[in-house]
Write a protein that holds these residues in place. Structure first.
Motif, PDB file in Angstrom:
ATOM      1  N   LEU A 175     -47.260  14.165  18.294  1.00 24.85           N
ATOM      2  CA  LEU A 175     -47.748  13.340  19.392  1.00 24.85           C
ATOM      3  C   LEU A 175     -48.042  11.917  18.936  1.00 24.85           C
ATOM      4  N   SER A 176     -48.624  11.785  17.736  1.00 23.43           N
ATOM      5  CA  SER A 176     -49.059  10.469  17.274  1.00 23.43           C
ATOM      6  C   SER A 176     -49.135  10.442  15.754  1.00 23.43           C
ATOM      7  N   GLY A 177     -49.027   9.244  15.206  1.00 24.72           N
ATOM      8  CA  GLY A 177     -49.129   9.063  13.763  1.00 24.72           C
ATOM      9  C   GLY A 177     -47.854   9.459  13.043  1.00 24.72           C
ATOM     10  N   ARG A 178     -47.953   9.493  11.721  1.00 26.41           N
ATOM     11  CA  ARG A 178     -46.823   9.856  10.870  1.00 26.41           C
ATOM     12  C   ARG A 178     -47.348  10.658   9.687  1.00 26.41           C
ATOM     13  N   ILE A 179     -46.669  11.766   9.370  1.00 24.07           N
ATOM     14  CA  ILE A 179     -47.083  12.619   8.256  1.00 24.07           C
ATOM     15  C   ILE A 179     -45.910  12.903   7.322  1.00 24.07           C
ATOM     16  N   ARG A 180     -46.255  13.303   6.114  1.00 21.59           N
ATOM     17  CA  ARG A 180     -45.289  13.877   5.177  1.00 21.59           C
ATOM     18  C   ARG A 180     -45.612  15.359   5.062  1.00 21.59           C
ATOM     19  N   VAL A 181     -44.588  16.194   5.122  1.00 24.09           N
ATOM     20  CA  VAL A 181     -44.750  17.637   4.947  1.00 24.09           C
ATOM     21  C   VAL A 181     -44.084  18.026   3.632  1.00 24.09           C
ATOM     22  N   ASP A 182     -44.856  18.636   2.731  1.00 26.80           N
ATOM     23  CA  ASP A 182     -44.346  19.124   1.448  1.00 26.80           C
ATOM     24  C   ASP A 182     -44.060  20.611   1.568  1.00 26.80           C
ATOM     25  N   HIS A 183     -43.003  21.070   0.889  1.00 26.81           N
ATOM     26  CA  HIS A 183     -42.629  22.484   0.935  1.00 26.81           C
ATOM     27  C   HIS A 183     -41.667  22.748  -0.210  1.00 26.81           C
ATOM     28  N   GLY A 184     -41.073  23.923  -0.226  1.00 26.60           N
ATOM     29  CA  GLY A 184     -40.032  24.252  -1.203  1.00 26.60           C
ATOM     30  C   GLY A 184     -40.592  24.740  -2.526  1.00 26.60           C
ATOM     31  N   SER A 185     -39.699  25.083  -3.415  1.00 30.87           N
ATOM     32  CA  SER A 185     -40.059  25.623  -4.726  1.00 30.87           C
ATOM     33  C   SER A 185     -40.971  24.653  -5.469  1.00 30.87           C
ATOM     34  N   GLY A 186     -42.177  25.124  -5.803  1.00 30.51           N
ATOM     35  CA  GLY A 186     -43.132  24.268  -6.499  1.00 30.51           C
ATOM     36  C   GLY A 186     -43.622  23.091  -5.662  1.00 30.51           C
ATOM     37  N   GLY A 187     -43.326  23.093  -4.368  1.00 32.21           N
ATOM     38  CA  GLY A 187     -43.750  22.006  -3.498  1.00 32.21           C
ATOM     39  C   GLY A 187     -43.006  20.709  -3.720  1.00 32.21           C
ATOM     40  N   THR A 188     -41.785  20.815  -4.234  1.00 32.30           N
ATOM     41  CA  THR A 188     -41.039  19.620  -4.656  1.00 32.30           C
ATOM     42  C   THR A 188     -40.215  18.979  -3.542  1.00 32.30           C
ATOM     43  N   GLN A 189     -40.088  19.634  -2.386  1.00 26.53           N
ATOM     44  CA  GLN A 189     -39.329  19.052  -1.278  1.00 26.53           C
ATOM     45  C   GLN A 189     -40.298  18.488  -0.238  1.00 26.53           C
ATOM     46  N   SER A 190     -39.853  17.462   0.486  1.00 24.01           N
ATOM     47  CA  SER A 190     -40.706  16.915   1.533  1.00 24.01           C
ATOM     48  C   SER A 190     -39.860  16.220   2.590  1.00 24.01           C
ATOM     49  N   PHE A 191     -40.466  16.023   3.756  1.00 24.93           N
ATOM     50  CA  PHE A 191     -39.840  15.239   4.824  1.00 24.93           C
ATOM     51  C   PHE A 191     -40.954  14.553   5.604  1.00 24.93           C
ATOM     52  N   GLU A 192     -40.581  13.527   6.370  1.00 23.23           N
ATOM     53  CA  GLU A 192     -41.544  12.797   7.180  1.00 23.23           C
ATOM     54  C   GLU A 192     -41.313  13.090   8.655  1.00 23.23           C
ATOM     55  N   LEU A 193     -42.408  13.093   9.414  1.00 27.36           N
ATOM     56  CA  LEU A 193     -42.364  13.279  10.859  1.00 27.36           C
ATOM     57  C   LEU A 193     -43.206  12.211  11.521  1.00 27.36           C
ATOM     58  N   GLY A 194     -42.670  11.606  12.578  1.00 33.67           N
ATOM     59  CA  GLY A 194     -43.419  10.633  13.352  1.00 33.67           C
ATOM     60  C   GLY A 194     -43.446  11.026  14.816  1.00 33.67           C
ATOM     61  N   ALA A 195     -44.198  10.266  15.595  1.00 36.56           N
ATOM     62  CA  ALA A 195     -44.365  10.556  17.026  1.00 36.56           C
ATOM     63  C   ALA A 195     -43.010  10.764  17.689  1.00 36.56           C
ATOM     64  N   GLY A 196     -42.881  11.853  18.431  1.00 30.19           N
ATOM     65  CA  GLY A 196     -41.642  12.179  19.128  1.00 30.19           C
ATOM     66  C   GLY A 196     -40.725  13.104  18.362  1.00 30.19           C
ATOM     67  N   ASP A 197     -41.013  13.345  17.074  1.00 24.02           N
ATOM     68  CA  ASP A 197     -40.183  14.228  16.254  1.00 24.02           C
ATOM     69  C   ASP A 197     -40.624  15.680  16.389  1.00 24.02           C
ATOM     70  N   TYR A 198     -39.663  16.588  16.254  1.00 27.48           N
ATOM     71  CA  TYR A 198     -39.908  18.030  16.212  1.00 27.48           C
ATOM     72  C   TYR A 198     -39.569  18.557  14.821  1.00 27.48           C
ATOM     73  N   ALA A 199     -40.208  19.641  14.427  1.00 30.34           N
ATOM     74  CA  ALA A 199     -39.808  20.389  13.226  1.00 30.34           C
ATOM     75  C   ALA A 199     -40.054  21.862  13.504  1.00 30.34           C
ATOM     76  N   TYR A 200     -39.300  22.723  12.826  1.00 33.36           N
ATOM     77  CA  TYR A 200     -39.558  24.159  12.967  1.00 33.36           C
ATOM     78  C   TYR A 200     -39.672  24.803  11.604  1.00 33.36           C
ATOM     79  N   PHE A 201     -40.514  25.817  11.538  1.00 34.20           N
ATOM     80  CA  PHE A 201     -40.892  26.463  10.287  1.00 34.20           C
ATOM     81  C   PHE A 201     -40.681  27.966  10.403  1.00 34.20           C
ATOM     82  N   PRO A 202     -39.867  28.552   9.517  1.00 38.37           N
ATOM     83  CA  PRO A 202     -39.769  30.018   9.495  1.00 38.37           C
ATOM     84  C   PRO A 202     -41.099  30.638   9.057  1.00 38.37           C
ATOM     85  N   ARG A 203     -41.315  31.863   9.449  1.00 38.23           N
ATOM     86  CA  ARG A 203     -42.533  32.561   9.036  1.00 38.23           C
ATOM     87  C   ARG A 203     -42.674  32.589   7.518  1.00 38.23           C
ATOM     88  N   ARG A 204     -43.910  32.518   7.060  1.00 38.24           N
ATOM     89  CA  ARG A 204     -44.305  32.649   5.647  1.00 38.24           C
ATOM     90  C   ARG A 204     -43.801  31.526   4.728  1.00 38.24           C
TER      91      ARG A 204
END
Length: 131
Positions: free
Chosen positions: A68-97
């Motif tokens: 809805l607002s602002g901008r974030i970085r989401v960390d994920h992946g093996s050892g937390g080494t992957q990331s992406f950014e999301l800003g207002a208007g963006d969607y992301a989807y996450f598989p379970r677990r």
């Protein structure tokens, strides 16, 4: 295509003041709007500014989020080494677990809405992803 029993039998409204607090991850304050059948809908106020939120996953729920607002970085992946950014208007989807965390990149009031489909508890806070 027949989808089974309907989730709703009539139109409903959930007012902003009626949202229920939780569940909480340090740095991410969630509020639940609706829980019916396998559907879980709510919003999150991201407060993780100086450091990322705690690592967590959403157990047996698949999730879709809409910024809805602002901008974030989401960390994920093996050892937390992957990331992406999301800003207002963006969607992301996450598989379970899938273990992840978030941190504010910009914005004074950083929020997103999410829809989850699954069963059981919706949150498990963890130490981090496996390497």
């Amino acid at each position: 295509k027949h989808m089974g029993n309907p989730l709703f039998t009539e139109i409903g409204i959930i007012r902003a003041k009626e949202l229920e607090e939780g569940p909480i991850t340090p740095g991410q304050n969630r509020r639940k709007a609706l829980e019916v059948g396998d559907l879980w809908v709510g919003e999150c106020h991201v407060t993780a500014l100086d450091q990322p939120s705690q690592w967590h996953h959403h157990k047996d729920f698949d999730s879709v989020m809409y910024m809805l607002s602002g901008r974030i970085r989401v960390d994920h992946g093996s050892g937390g080494t992957q990331s992406f950014e999301l800003g207002a208007g963006d969607y992301a989807y996450f598989p379970r677990r899938v273990i992840h965390r978030a941190q504010i990149l910009e914005g004074d009031d950083v929020r997103y809405v999410f829809v989850r489909v699954g069963q059981g508890e919706t949150l498990e806070n963890v130490d981090g992803p496996e390497a």
